[in-house]
Design a protein around this motif. Sequence first.
Motif, PDB file in Angstrom:
ATOM      1  N   VAL A   1      28.028  35.264  54.313  1.00  0.00           N
ATOM      2  CA  VAL A   1      28.884  35.287  53.128  1.00  0.00           C
ATOM      3  C   VAL A   1      30.284  34.870  53.535  1.00  0.00           C
ATOM      4  CG1 VAL A   1      29.879  36.737  51.316  1.00  0.00           C
ATOM      5  CG2 VAL A   1      27.513  37.086  52.025  1.00  0.00           C
ATOM      6  N   THR A   2      30.871  33.947  52.786  1.00  0.00           N
ATOM      7  CA  THR A   2      32.240  33.511  53.014  1.00  0.00           C
ATOM      8  C   THR A   2      32.894  33.305  51.653  1.00  0.00           C
ATOM      9  OG1 THR A   2      33.625  31.929  54.231  1.00  0.00           O
ATOM     10  CG2 THR A   2      31.640  31.054  53.174  1.00  0.00           C
ATOM     11  N   ASN A   3      34.041  32.641  51.628  1.00  0.00           N
ATOM     12  CA  ASN A   3      34.716  32.388  50.358  1.00  0.00           C
ATOM     13  C   ASN A   3      34.481  30.958  49.898  1.00  0.00           C
ATOM     14  OD1 ASN A   3      36.058  34.906  51.323  1.00  0.00           O
ATOM     15  ND2 ASN A   3      37.177  34.634  49.422  1.00  0.00           N
TER      16      ASN A   3
ATOM     17  N   SER B   1      40.738  32.620  55.921  1.00  0.00           N
ATOM     18  CA  SER B   1      39.912  32.643  54.719  1.00  0.00           C
ATOM     19  C   SER B   1      38.477  33.013  55.039  1.00  0.00           C
ATOM     20  CB  SER B   1      39.916  31.278  54.042  1.00  0.00           C
ATOM     21  OG  SER B   1      41.105  31.066  53.344  1.00  0.00           O
ATOM     22  N   GLY B   2      37.862  33.782  54.153  1.00  0.00           N
ATOM     23  CA  GLY B   2      36.476  34.176  54.333  1.00  0.00           C
ATOM     24  C   GLY B   2      36.289  35.328  55.290  1.00  0.00           C
ATOM     25  N   GLY B   3      37.321  35.606  56.107  1.00  0.00           N
ATOM     26  CA  GLY B   3      37.237  36.711  57.051  1.00  0.00           C
ATOM     27  C   GLY B   3      37.149  38.042  56.331  1.00  0.00           C
ATOM     28  N   PRO B   4      36.500  39.026  56.942  1.00  0.00           N
ATOM     29  CA  PRO B   4      36.205  40.261  56.230  1.00  0.00           C
ATOM     30  C   PRO B   4      37.341  41.273  56.178  1.00  0.00           C
ATOM     31  CG  PRO B   4      35.298  40.353  58.433  1.00  0.00           C
ATOM     32  CD  PRO B   4      35.880  38.967  58.276  1.00  0.00           C
ATOM     33  N   ALA B   5      37.311  42.047  55.106  1.00  0.00           N
ATOM     34  CA  ALA B   5      38.026  43.315  55.023  1.00  0.00           C
ATOM     35  C   ALA B   5      36.956  44.391  55.078  1.00  0.00           C
ATOM     36  CB  ALA B   5      38.828  43.414  53.727  1.00  0.00           C
ATOM     37  N   LEU B   6      37.030  45.258  56.060  1.00  0.00           N
ATOM     38  CA  LEU B   6      36.038  46.302  56.258  1.00  0.00           C
ATOM     39  C   LEU B   6      36.626  47.656  55.887  1.00  0.00           C
ATOM     40  CD1 LEU B   6      34.773  45.219  59.807  1.00  0.00           C
ATOM     41  CD2 LEU B   6      33.925  44.442  57.579  1.00  0.00           C
ATOM     42  N   LYS B   7      35.792  48.537  55.346  1.00  0.00           N
ATOM     43  CA  LYS B   7      36.216  49.920  55.130  1.00  0.00           C
ATOM     44  C   LYS B   7      35.114  50.846  55.595  1.00  0.00           C
ATOM     45  CE  LYS B   7      34.736  51.163  50.464  1.00  0.00           C
ATOM     46  NZ  LYS B   7      35.123  51.994  49.315  1.00  0.00           N
ATOM     47  N   LYS B   8      35.495  52.060  56.005  1.00  0.00           N
ATOM     48  CA  LYS B   8      34.531  53.005  56.547  1.00  0.00           C
ATOM     49  C   LYS B   8      33.888  53.825  55.436  1.00  0.00           C
ATOM     50  CE  LYS B   8      35.439  53.911  61.412  1.00  0.00           C
ATOM     51  NZ  LYS B   8      35.885  54.901  62.419  1.00  0.00           N
ATOM     52  N   GLU B   9      32.566  53.899  55.508  1.00  0.00           N
ATOM     53  CA  GLU B   9      31.794  54.782  54.635  1.00  0.00           C
ATOM     54  C   GLU B   9      30.826  55.553  55.518  1.00  0.00           C
ATOM     55  OE1 GLU B   9      31.726  52.310  50.416  1.00  0.00           O
ATOM     56  OE2 GLU B   9      29.909  52.386  51.649  1.00  0.00           O
TER      57      GLU B   9
ATOM     58  N   SER C   1      40.812  35.668  50.383  1.00  0.00           N
ATOM     59  CA  SER C   1      40.869  34.593  49.393  1.00  0.00           C
ATOM     60  C   SER C   1      42.207  33.866  49.402  1.00  0.00           C
ATOM     61  CB  SER C   1      40.588  35.144  47.994  1.00  0.00           C
ATOM     62  OG  SER C   1      40.654  34.129  47.016  1.00  0.00           O
ATOM     63  N   ARG C   2      43.317  34.599  49.190  1.00  0.00           N
ATOM     64  CA  ARG C   2      44.584  33.880  49.016  1.00  0.00           C
ATOM     65  C   ARG C   2      45.776  34.835  49.045  1.00  0.00           C
ATOM     66  NH1 ARG C   2      42.096  34.989  44.372  1.00  0.00           N
ATOM     67  NH2 ARG C   2      43.314  35.698  42.575  1.00  0.00           N
ATOM     68  N   GLY C   3      46.970  34.217  49.093  1.00  0.00           N
ATOM     69  CA  GLY C   3      48.231  34.925  48.942  1.00  0.00           C
ATOM     70  C   GLY C   3      49.036  34.230  47.865  1.00  0.00           C
ATOM     71  N   GLY C   4      50.296  34.551  47.758  1.00  0.00           N
ATOM     72  CA  GLY C   4      51.129  33.921  46.745  1.00  0.00           C
ATOM     73  C   GLY C   4      52.388  33.342  47.331  1.00  0.00           C
ATOM     74  N   SER C   5      52.367  33.082  48.640  1.00  0.00           N
ATOM     75  CA  SER C   5      53.550  32.566  49.324  1.00  0.00           C
ATOM     76  C   SER C   5      53.112  31.607  50.411  1.00  0.00           C
ATOM     77  CB  SER C   5      54.356  33.708  49.948  1.00  0.00           C
ATOM     78  OG  SER C   5      55.353  33.211  50.816  1.00  0.00           O
ATOM     79  N   GLN C   6      53.956  30.626  50.734  1.00  0.00           N
ATOM     80  CA  GLN C   6      53.643  29.701  51.812  1.00  0.00           C
ATOM     81  C   GLN C   6      53.865  30.334  53.172  1.00  0.00           C
ATOM     82  OE1 GLN C   6      57.426  27.226  50.742  1.00  0.00           O
ATOM     83  NE2 GLN C   6      56.855  26.603  52.808  1.00  0.00           N
ATOM     84  N   TRP C   7      54.563  31.484  53.224  1.00  0.00           N
ATOM     85  CA  TRP C   7      54.862  32.127  54.494  1.00  0.00           C
ATOM     86  C   TRP C   7      53.854  33.236  54.736  1.00  0.00           C
ATOM     87  CZ3 TRP C   7      57.691  28.693  56.457  1.00  0.00           C
ATOM     88  CH2 TRP C   7      58.686  28.052  55.719  1.00  0.00           C
ATOM     89  N   CYS C   8      53.070  33.100  55.783  1.00  0.00           N
ATOM     90  CA  CYS C   8      51.999  34.045  56.061  1.00  0.00           C
ATOM     91  C   CYS C   8      52.533  35.452  56.303  1.00  0.00           C
ATOM     92  CB  CYS C   8      51.209  33.590  57.281  1.00  0.00           C
ATOM     93  SG  CYS C   8      50.441  31.968  57.049  1.00  0.00           S
ATOM     94  N   GLY C   9      51.871  36.434  55.712  1.00  0.00           N
ATOM     95  CA  GLY C   9      52.192  37.831  55.955  1.00  0.00           C
ATOM     96  C   GLY C   9      53.363  38.380  55.181  1.00  0.00           C
TER      97      GLY C   9
END
Length: 251
Positions: free
Chosen positions: A27-29, A173-181, A192-200
């Motif tokens: 699975v990716t984006n 992109s496509g890299g996972p966000a993991l959470k513990k269950e 997926s995306r951000g809203g700025s050209q400057w990363c982070g």
Amino acid sequence: MSLQINWKGDPNFHTCGGVLLFRDQVVTNAHCVTDPPGQTIPELGWHVRVGSHNRTTGGETAGVTKITVHPEWAWAAGAPQKRVADLAVLKLDRKLNLQTIELASTPAKPGDTVRLLGWGITEPDGTGPLPTMLQELDTRAVPASQCADALISGGESCIDNPHGTDGPCNGDSGGPALKKENGRWKLAGGASRGGSQWCGTIKSVYTSSPEYRQWIYDTARGVPVPSPVGALPVPPKDPGYGLPFDPGGVS
């Protein structure tokens, strides 16, 4: 997982991340494997390296034989009123002998701790070489209102940028966000995306994998997926963290 192509003499050029959800499907984006306004680009010779922290060696590799993009994907046109559905399932040419990851049972909600993984650029201006070793960042989900500039829509999660400086960049992109269950890391989303050209510098939007559970499983089982009716609208801009490249120039 590193999604790779043959690009300008590099047969294993990293483009995006992803996860091995089933032994022969990742699975990716969607924006990782499509060109505006939404056509898949199978001619690139996609392949994956799975099971190694090093994107150039180790683990197992496999070719991609089929790309299925979510039928609502239209390069974020119509967001936030319409779901972005930045999601794709890739069928591999063989089953890998590696541990798969489970989908989280519920979406990441504000306050949940999440772990981000990827090989994206680490310079804040989005330049410089990709890291060879997998990078990780522990952060948390925040209210969707904090991702309004990125036109967050239904089926997506807003993820914090620690210190106002740390977050996904080109190649994540496509890299996972993991959470513990129940003490285990599970898949909560894909970058997926951000809203700025400057990363982070601002919060980032992740496609919420649990909210697309049925589509992911139906696609993996081979259940026919309906195609959109009519032409897809042309997006105002590339919304994501993929590495820009010209498919016509692929070697």
